[in-house]
Design a protein around this motif. Structure first.
Motif, PDB file in Angstrom:
ATOM      1  N   MET A 261       0.826  -1.204   0.000  1.00  0.00           N
ATOM      2  CA  MET A 261       0.000   0.000   0.000  1.00  0.00           C
ATOM      3  C   MET A 261       0.866   1.262   0.000  1.00  0.00           C
ATOM      4  N   ASN A 262       1.913   1.256   0.786  1.00  0.00           N
ATOM      5  CA  ASN A 262       2.790   2.426   0.827  1.00  0.00           C
ATOM      6  C   ASN A 262       3.501   2.660  -0.505  1.00  0.00           C
ATOM      7  N   GLU A 263       3.814   1.561  -1.212  1.00  0.00           N
ATOM      8  CA  GLU A 263       4.535   1.680  -2.473  1.00  0.00           C
ATOM      9  C   GLU A 263       3.624   1.988  -3.651  1.00  0.00           C
ATOM     10  N   VAL A 264       2.404   1.477  -3.636  1.00  0.00           N
ATOM     11  CA  VAL A 264       1.549   1.508  -4.834  1.00  0.00           C
ATOM     12  C   VAL A 264       0.382   2.479  -4.707  1.00  0.00           C
ATOM     13  N   ASP A 265      -0.205   2.593  -3.517  1.00  0.00           N
ATOM     14  CA  ASP A 265      -1.399   3.426  -3.328  1.00  0.00           C
ATOM     15  C   ASP A 265      -0.993   4.898  -3.312  1.00  0.00           C
ATOM     16  N   SER A 266      -0.936   5.505  -4.467  1.00  0.00           N
ATOM     17  CA  SER A 266      -0.416   6.866  -4.589  1.00  0.00           C
ATOM     18  C   SER A 266      -1.358   7.915  -4.006  1.00  0.00           C
ATOM     19  N   ASN A 267      -2.669   7.714  -4.118  1.00  0.00           N
ATOM     20  CA  ASN A 267      -3.600   8.717  -3.581  1.00  0.00           C
ATOM     21  C   ASN A 267      -4.027   8.419  -2.142  1.00  0.00           C
ATOM     22  N   LYS A 268      -3.482   7.376  -1.562  1.00  0.00           N
ATOM     23  CA  LYS A 268      -3.698   7.031  -0.143  1.00  0.00           C
ATOM     24  C   LYS A 268      -5.176   6.849   0.201  1.00  0.00           C
ATOM     25  N   ASP A 269      -5.889   6.208  -0.688  1.00  0.00           N
ATOM     26  CA  ASP A 269      -7.298   5.928  -0.407  1.00  0.00           C
ATOM     27  C   ASP A 269      -7.507   4.494   0.073  1.00  0.00           C
TER      28      ASP A 269
END
Length: 492
Positions: free
Chosen positions: A303-311
């Motif tokens: 999630m920290n690496e891929v989820d760019s919009n932090k949703d």
């Protein structure tokens, strides 16, 4: 694209099953045929978020996604705007039917909370205490308690913000719980060593080191979210040729609810193969709680690496962008839990000090309870002694009553003998007293009573004459002469 259920629950639903959650790999035809995007998939049942208002949250989402206008607005709203409440304002434009259902859901939720509050009051012994529901409902931030009848914009805004905040803190709480678990396990091990002799401690330490070595002896663990890790899933779980690996096809295969996103549960399912390299339930050295912590660490990393919009969601676009990064193609080695201890020695020392204080408090409470028990036993003994004394006194009184009501025993005498009352020295009546020597009974006809003697008062009629005291001068009367009655009228 994204239904509210797909976005909302994926954003809010955490790593679904907290204990031993193993996702079953998707079963497909073992061919190289790529699936089209039009493939219809049966969405699985939503996972429980772990929130106490999970059912209410999911039912609200189910009804909101049925409104076409709301779905369209959701499509054009990013997660940050949703958190700030911009999406909630669109509630005013949903259909009357949906609003009516939402009103009903809110009334049911308020009723449920009131029932829980009353049940808690009853358990605590406050059956007769009036309950201020409005004051108690304030603790439920996800609900506008001032309006318990209709579902308004503020209700949706509260629900989104509360769920987002609660679930963002959930992972942190899971890490803290795992840390306490690990420290307690180590504490118990150290305490056990203290109970052993030198030879026993040596054997126990050798066994402990052997288990650690066996646990660390496992195949290479691929970096979560890397090409190597995903290709292994593609080959072993999906049964496809690793040379034909395609990120977009992989995404469609493992987007199990078909909403166009990888949520947290779907991501964690991708790590099952890697976790099976490290943990086996049949091995003594492998701890399944540690496996779930490892799964959580892998998901957070991706999630920290891929989820760019932090949703808290991984969209197809985000996933495809990540597959082009260097970290995806040439990742660093993944350090497992045995290489990253969950606690420091400083934390361990503080934890043991805390346990020592808790143990001391428990011992003190135990001693106080023992004293109270001894005091109660002493008071009980006193009460028992008093009870025995009271019973004896009652029995004594009953015996006295029985003796008083018993009749006097009958006594038989011979001739004219008179009974003597025991313990009494009263003189006999005059008519029963013996005559002096020389006296003889005088027949009644020899006694002539003067007329004036017969006229005496009624109180003197029954006085025996021979018992009356003699006046002076008459004591020398011969014994054979008849006695002359006295004239009481001449007595001075």
């Amino acid at each position: 694209m994204s239904s509210l259920k797909g976005l909302f629950t994926s954003c809010l639903v955490l790593a679904s099953l907290l204990s031993c959650a193993k996702a079953v790999p998707i079963s497909i035809d073992k061919t190289k045929v790529k699936l089209t995007e039009e493939t219809v998939k049966e969405p699985p049942q939503s996972a429980d978020t772990g929130l106490h208002y999970d059912r209410y949250l999911r039912e609200v989402i189910d009804f909101l996604e049925k409104d076409q206008h709301f779905r369209e607005k959701l499509h054009n709203t990013d997660m940050e705007d949703i958190k700030q409440g911009k999406l909630a304002k669109e509630l005013d434009f949903v259909s009357h039917h949906v609003r009516t259902k939402l009103d009903e859901l809110k009334r049911q939720e308020v009723s449920r909370l009131r029932t829980l509050i009353k049940a808690k009051q009853d358990i605590e012994g406050g059956n007769d205490i009036a309950v201020d529901h409005q004051a108690l409902l304030k603790q439920f931030e996800y609900l506008n308690h001032m309006n318990p009848h209709t579902f308004e914009v503020e209700d949706l805004d509260r629900l989104i913000k509360s769920a987002t905040k609660d679930l963002e803190n959930y992972d942190k709480e899971r890490h803290e719980e795992f840390k306490r678990y690990e420290m307690l396990k180590e504490h118990d091990r150290r305490e056990h060593l203290k109970t052993l002799d030198e030879e026993g401690r040596r054997k126990e330490e050798e066994h402990y080191e052997e288990m650690k070595k066996k646990h660390a002896d496992h195949p290479k663990v691929n970096h979560p979210g890397s090409k190597d890790q995903l290709k292994e899933v593609w080959e072993e779980a999906d049964g496809l040729d690793p040379e034909d690996f395609d990120p977009k096809t992989f995404f469609n295969l493992h987007d199990t609810n078909g909403d166009g996103f990888f949520d947290e549960q779907e991501l964690e399912a991708l790590f099952t193969k890697e976790l099976e390299k490290i943990y086996d339930p049949s091995n003594e050295e492998d701890d399944m709680l540690e496996m779930e912590e490892e799964r959580l660490r892998m998901r957070e990393h991706v999630m920290n690496e891929v989820d760019s919009n932090k949703d808290r969601l991984v969209s197809l676009d985000e996933f495809l962008v990540a597959t082009k990064k260097k970290e995806f193609l040439e990742p660093d080695s993944w350090e497992t839990l045995e290489q990253n201890q969950a606690y420091t020695e400083e934390e361990m020392r503080e934890f043991e000090e805390q346990l020592a204080r808790q143990e001391q408090d428990l011992n003190q409470k135990s001693a106080d309870l023992q004293k109270q028990r001894e005091e109660l036993e002493r008071q009980q003994e006193q009460l028992n002694a008093q009870k025995i004394e009271l019973q004896q006194a009652v029995e004594h009184m009953e015996r006295l009553k029985t003796q008083q009501v018993q009749p006097a025993p009958e006594m038989h005498f011979e001739g004219n003998a008179l009974p003597e009352s025991p313990g009494q020295n009263q003189p006999l009546p005059p008519e029963h007293q013996p005559l002096p020597p020389g006296h003889q009974d005088i027949p009644p006809e020899q006694h002539e009573v003067p007329q004036n003697q017969q006229d005496l008062g009624q109180g003197h009629q029954n006085i025996p004459q021979h018992n009356q005291p003699m006046p002076p001068g008459l004591n020398n009367q011969p014994q054979d002469s008849p006695q002359v009655p006295l004239d009481h009228n001449n007595v001075p």
